[in-house]
Every structure is written in C-alpha cells, then in structure tokens.
Design a protein around this motif. Structure first.
Motif, PDB file in Angstrom:
ATOM      1  N   ASN A 140       0.818  -1.223   0.000  1.00 39.04           N
ATOM      2  CA  ASN A 140       0.000   0.000   0.000  1.00 39.04           C
ATOM      3  C   ASN A 140       0.847   1.266   0.000  1.00 39.04           C
ATOM      4  O   ASN A 140       0.489   2.282   0.605  1.00 39.04           O
ATOM      5  N   GLY A 141       2.002   1.214  -0.660  1.00 37.01           N
ATOM      6  CA  GLY A 141       2.857   2.388  -0.766  1.00 37.01           C
ATOM      7  C   GLY A 141       3.758   2.623   0.434  1.00 37.01           C
ATOM      8  O   GLY A 141       4.479   3.629   0.473  1.00 37.01           O
ATOM      9  N   PHE A 142       3.759   1.722   1.416  1.00 37.48           N
ATOM     10  CA  PHE A 142       4.601   1.865   2.609  1.00 37.48           C
ATOM     11  C   PHE A 142       5.556   0.688   2.700  1.00 37.48           C
ATOM     12  O   PHE A 142       5.237  -0.428   2.291  1.00 37.48           O
ATOM     13  N   GLU A 143       6.731   0.958   3.259  1.00 33.14           N
ATOM     14  CA  GLU A 143       7.780  -0.048   3.331  1.00 33.14           C
ATOM     15  C   GLU A 143       8.403  -0.027   4.718  1.00 33.14           C
ATOM     16  O   GLU A 143       8.611   1.035   5.307  1.00 33.14           O
ATOM     17  N   GLY A 144       8.675  -1.209   5.275  1.00 31.27           N
ATOM     18  CA  GLY A 144       9.298  -1.258   6.596  1.00 31.27           C
ATOM     19  C   GLY A 144       9.314  -2.671   7.150  1.00 31.27           C
ATOM     20  O   GLY A 144       8.904  -3.640   6.505  1.00 31.27           O
ATOM     21  N   GLU A 145       9.799  -2.782   8.402  1.00 24.47           N
ATOM     22  CA  GLU A 145       9.908  -4.068   9.092  1.00 24.47           C
ATOM     23  C   GLU A 145       8.632  -4.351   9.884  1.00 24.47           C
ATOM     24  O   GLU A 145       8.115  -3.482  10.578  1.00 24.47           O
ATOM     25  N   VAL A 146       8.127  -5.564   9.786  1.00 26.70           N
ATOM     26  CA  VAL A 146       6.928  -5.967  10.521  1.00 26.70           C
ATOM     27  C   VAL A 146       7.305  -6.174  11.989  1.00 26.70           C
ATOM     28  O   VAL A 146       8.111  -7.050  12.315  1.00 26.70           O
ATOM     29  N   ILE A 147       6.743  -5.361  12.879  1.00 28.15           N
ATOM     30  CA  ILE A 147       7.039  -5.489  14.301  1.00 28.15           C
ATOM     31  C   ILE A 147       5.826  -5.932  15.113  1.00 28.15           C
ATOM     32  O   ILE A 147       5.969  -6.326  16.266  1.00 28.15           O
ATOM     33  N   ASP A 148       4.634  -5.891  14.506  1.00 34.35           N
ATOM     34  CA  ASP A 148       3.446  -6.338  15.230  1.00 34.35           C
ATOM     35  C   ASP A 148       2.340  -6.664  14.230  1.00 34.35           C
ATOM     36  O   ASP A 148       2.269  -6.073  13.149  1.00 34.35           O
ATOM     37  N   LEU A 149       1.492  -7.621  14.627  1.00 30.33           N
ATOM     38  CA  LEU A 149       0.358  -8.017  13.803  1.00 30.33           C
ATOM     39  C   LEU A 149      -0.761  -8.421  14.753  1.00 30.33           C
ATOM     40  O   LEU A 149      -0.663  -9.428  15.446  1.00 30.33           O
ATOM     41  N   ASP A 150      -1.808  -7.597  14.806  1.00 28.04           N
ATOM     42  CA  ASP A 150      -2.918  -7.894  15.703  1.00 28.04           C
ATOM     43  C   ASP A 150      -4.209  -7.981  14.902  1.00 28.04           C
ATOM     44  O   ASP A 150      -4.191  -8.080  13.672  1.00 28.04           O
ATOM     45  N   LEU A 151      -5.340  -7.934  15.602  1.00 29.67           N
ATOM     46  CA  LEU A 151      -6.629  -8.095  14.933  1.00 29.67           C
ATOM     47  C   LEU A 151      -7.056  -6.854  14.161  1.00 29.67           C
ATOM     48  O   LEU A 151      -8.051  -6.899  13.433  1.00 29.67           O
ATOM     49  N   ARG A 152      -6.350  -5.767  14.316  1.00 27.62           N
ATOM     50  CA  ARG A 152      -6.751  -4.527  13.646  1.00 27.62           C
ATOM     51  C   ARG A 152      -5.811  -4.139  12.519  1.00 27.62           C
ATOM     52  O   ARG A 152      -6.253  -3.745  11.444  1.00 27.62           O
ATOM     53  N   PRO A 159      12.369   2.935   7.619  1.00 23.29           N
ATOM     54  CA  PRO A 159      13.794   3.216   7.792  1.00 23.29           C
ATOM     55  C   PRO A 159      14.087   4.434   8.669  1.00 23.29           C
ATOM     56  O   PRO A 159      15.126   4.491   9.329  1.00 23.29           O
ATOM     57  N   ASP A 160      13.164   5.427   8.696  1.00 29.09           N
ATOM     58  CA  ASP A 160      13.376   6.609   9.548  1.00 29.09           C
ATOM     59  C   ASP A 160      12.840   6.394  10.965  1.00 29.09           C
ATOM     60  O   ASP A 160      12.704   7.346  11.735  1.00 29.09           O
ATOM     61  N   ASN A 161      12.522   5.144  11.310  1.00 27.40           N
ATOM     62  CA  ASN A 161      12.071   4.731  12.649  1.00 27.40           C
ATOM     63  C   ASN A 161      10.642   5.154  12.962  1.00 27.40           C
ATOM     64  O   ASN A 161      10.181   5.004  14.104  1.00 27.40           O
ATOM     65  N   ASN A 162       9.914   5.670  11.984  1.00 25.87           N
ATOM     66  CA  ASN A 162       8.499   5.969  12.188  1.00 25.87           C
ATOM     67  C   ASN A 162       7.671   4.696  12.041  1.00 25.87           C
ATOM     68  O   ASN A 162       8.049   3.766  11.317  1.00 25.87           O
ATOM     69  N   LEU A 163       6.541   4.655  12.734  1.00 22.81           N
ATOM     70  CA  LEU A 163       5.659   3.493  12.691  1.00 22.81           C
ATOM     71  C   LEU A 163       4.470   3.765  11.776  1.00 22.81           C
ATOM     72  O   LEU A 163       3.887   4.850  11.806  1.00 22.81           O
ATOM     73  N   VAL A 164       4.117   2.772  10.967  1.00 23.69           N
ATOM     74  CA  VAL A 164       2.965   2.851  10.079  1.00 23.69           C
ATOM     75  C   VAL A 164       2.021   1.702  10.433  1.00 23.69           C
ATOM     76  O   VAL A 164       2.454   0.548  10.545  1.00 23.69           O
ATOM     77  N   PHE A 165       0.742   2.028  10.621  1.00 29.63           N
ATOM     78  CA  PHE A 165      -0.263   1.022  10.970  1.00 29.63           C
ATOM     79  C   PHE A 165      -1.170   0.804   9.756  1.00 29.63           C
ATOM     80  O   PHE A 165      -1.962   1.680   9.407  1.00 29.63           O
ATOM     81  N   LEU A 166      -1.022  -0.343   9.124  1.00 27.62           N
ATOM     82  CA  LEU A 166      -1.812  -0.668   7.934  1.00 27.62           C
ATOM     83  C   LEU A 166      -2.990  -1.547   8.338  1.00 27.62           C
ATOM     84  O   LEU A 166      -2.791  -2.617   8.924  1.00 27.62           O
ATOM     85  N   PRO A 167      -4.228  -1.147   8.045  1.00 32.75           N
ATOM     86  CA  PRO A 167      -5.377  -2.018   8.341  1.00 32.75           C
ATOM     87  C   PRO A 167      -5.219  -3.378   7.676  1.00 32.75           C
ATOM     88  O   PRO A 167      -4.789  -3.467   6.523  1.00 32.75           O
TER      89      PRO A 167
END
Length: 296
Positions: A140-152, A159-167
């Motif tokens: 979805n246009g975002f790139e990074g390391e998977v650090i969590d996967l929950d029900l939401r 890479p800049d240490n920001n977190l992205v939450f993809l539904p």
C-alpha cells in the motif's frame, strides 16, 4: 377501600405462594443447573489454558493465540448455558435467546462491517507464511519491518524509525512485496559517462570498484554491467550486484557506498559524469546591432 386492599393482599400472597411452590418443586433442577454451569466455567478455564499451550508450539502471533483460546472458552460456557436452560425446562426461553442472538448478531455485523473485516483479515494473516515478525515488506505504498500483527492492523517500522499502521483488510486485498523471502537483495546503480570516455575501460573500472568495496561479491562475473542508451548528454549504463541482506535499508546503504566509490574512481581516472547542458551555435556572420544604431 379496606375490602379492596384485603382482596389485593390475599391475591398477592396467593401468587407468592404459587411461586414458592414452583421454586420448591424445581429446587433440585435449580441446584443441578447451578452445578452444571459452575462446572462448565471451570472446565472452560482449563480448556482455554490447554489450547493456549498447544498454540504456543505453532507460529501464530500472541494476539491470535489469545483470541482462539478465548473463543474456545466462550464456546464451552455457552454450551453449559444451553444445558442449564434445558435442565430448567426453559426451551421457549432458549428459542427466544437464539432468535434474539440472530437479530442482534446481524445488526452488530452490519454496524461493525469494517472492524470485522480487519479482524478476519488479521486471522488470515496469522495463518499465512507471507508475513511474519521481522520481515521487511512493502504494501500500500509503505515499506518497513513488521514489528506487530494484531486483529486490527499490521505495524511497520520504516527506515526513519516511524511506525505505520496498515489495516489488515488493505494488506490482504493488495499486493505485498516481501524482501525477506530470499537471503539476498539486488542493488541497482544507474549512471552516465561522457561521449569521449573509453567504454571498455569504464566497464572494467566500475566492476573493479564494486568488487573492492563489497566482500559479499566473490568475482567480477557476479556483477552485471549494461550500457542502456545514448542519452542527450551522456552514455548511460546500469550496474547490478547482490548483497547478503533482505532489508531495504541495507540495500539503500549499499547503493550509497557504491555511488561514493564509483564517483571517486571516475574522478581519479579523469572520467566525466556529464549533466544536461545546452549549446548555442551562432552563425559566424551574425551582426549584432545596438539600440543606438537602430535609432539612427
């Protein structure tokens, strides 16, 4: 007035008496129902713990293991509740509860359609092997390391240490590029040299430079060098090589290292990296007339 009050009082006592008689007659069933429900609650706790321990041996996320164990526990309690209603001869009440549950479930499902879609997608993502903790993905246009996967949502650390939450729904419905499915990643470096350059020398110099700066490359044959086109101001080429990393951040770092090394090698050997320029070709017999001469 007193007669009416006495009549009402007697009817109330009669009603209470009938209720008490019914309670006494059904007391054994009530006791059995309480015992059955208590046992079902206790059994549900043990079963929930057992299911949780079994799921720990799988690759499911912690949130998914907790969800499944709770679902099993609730199912056991509901079975116990249905047994209690049957023991108390409340079959009509049971039918009413089931009908009401169906209507309420339909209403809740329509109201929480988006949330339920994300929940279902989260369960799907927990079972598939395309995504797991520590993977470097692009979606979805975002790139990074998977650090969590929950029900939401799926949480990515960029890479800049920001977190992205993809539904979860978007991750399931859209393409996923997983850089961690292989042990290596390819680095692509594009550049251009002047038309006066010795193209064979440039190719050998670029390969030699990259080979000297990356220990993961064993020989020049592992480096792909391709001239692409005669550009407007340069002859453009592309260099491809592999590094032992699946992180997009490491790929970017390797590309930076290669750019610095190649630029230094070009400078040391007098190879020009041209930039777009514009040349004006003026006729030799062109005569420039000043404004004062025009007035004369």
């Amino acid at each position: 007035m007193n007669e009416k009050f006495s009549e009402a009082w007697s009817k109330m006592l009669e009603k209470l008496g009938s209720w008490f008689d019914t309670f006494i007659l059904n007391l054994p069933n009530i006791i059995i129902a309480i015992v059955v429900f208590t046992i079902s609650v206790i059994i549900s706790r043990y079963i929930s713990k057992g299911v949780s321990r079994l799921l720990e041996k799988t690759k499911l996320q912690a949130s998914m293991r907790s969800l499944l164990s709770k679902i099993v526990s609730i199912t056991v309690v509901l079975l116990g509740l249905f047994l209690v209603l049957g023991i108390l001869n409340l079959s009509k009440a049971l039918n009413t509860v089931l009908a009401g549950a169906g209507v309420v479930g339909l209403a809740v499902g329509l109201a929480l359609q988006g949330a339920l879609a994300n929940t279902y997608s989260g369960i799907v993502l927990s079972y598939i092997k395309h995504i797991k903790f520590g993977d470097w993905i692009e979606s979805n246009g975002f790139e990074g390391e998977v650090i969590d996967l929950d029900l939401r949502s799926v949480t990515l650390r960029q890479p800049d240490n920001n977190l992205v939450f993809l539904p979860n729904k978007l991750v399931v419905e859209n393409p996923i590029k997983n850089y961690s499915t292989t042990a290596q990643s390819r680095v692509i470096l594009e550049c251009g040299v002047g038309y006066e350059s010795d193209l064979t020398f440039v190719r050998d110099l670029v390969k030699k430079t990259i080979l000297e700066n990356f220990d993961s490359i064993e020989n020049k044959e592992d480096i792909i060098f391709l001239y692409e086109e005669f550009g407007d101001s340069s002859i453009n080429f592309e260099t491809r090589f592999w590094i032992k990393s699946t992180s997009a951040l490491e790929v970017a770092k390797a590309k930076t290292t290669a750019m610095i090394a190649v630029k230094k090698a070009f400078d040391d050997n007098g190879i020009n990296i041209p930039f777009p320029i514009r040349t004006l070709d003026l006729p030799q017999k062109l005569k420039i007339v000043s404004g004062k001469e025009d007035e004369k």
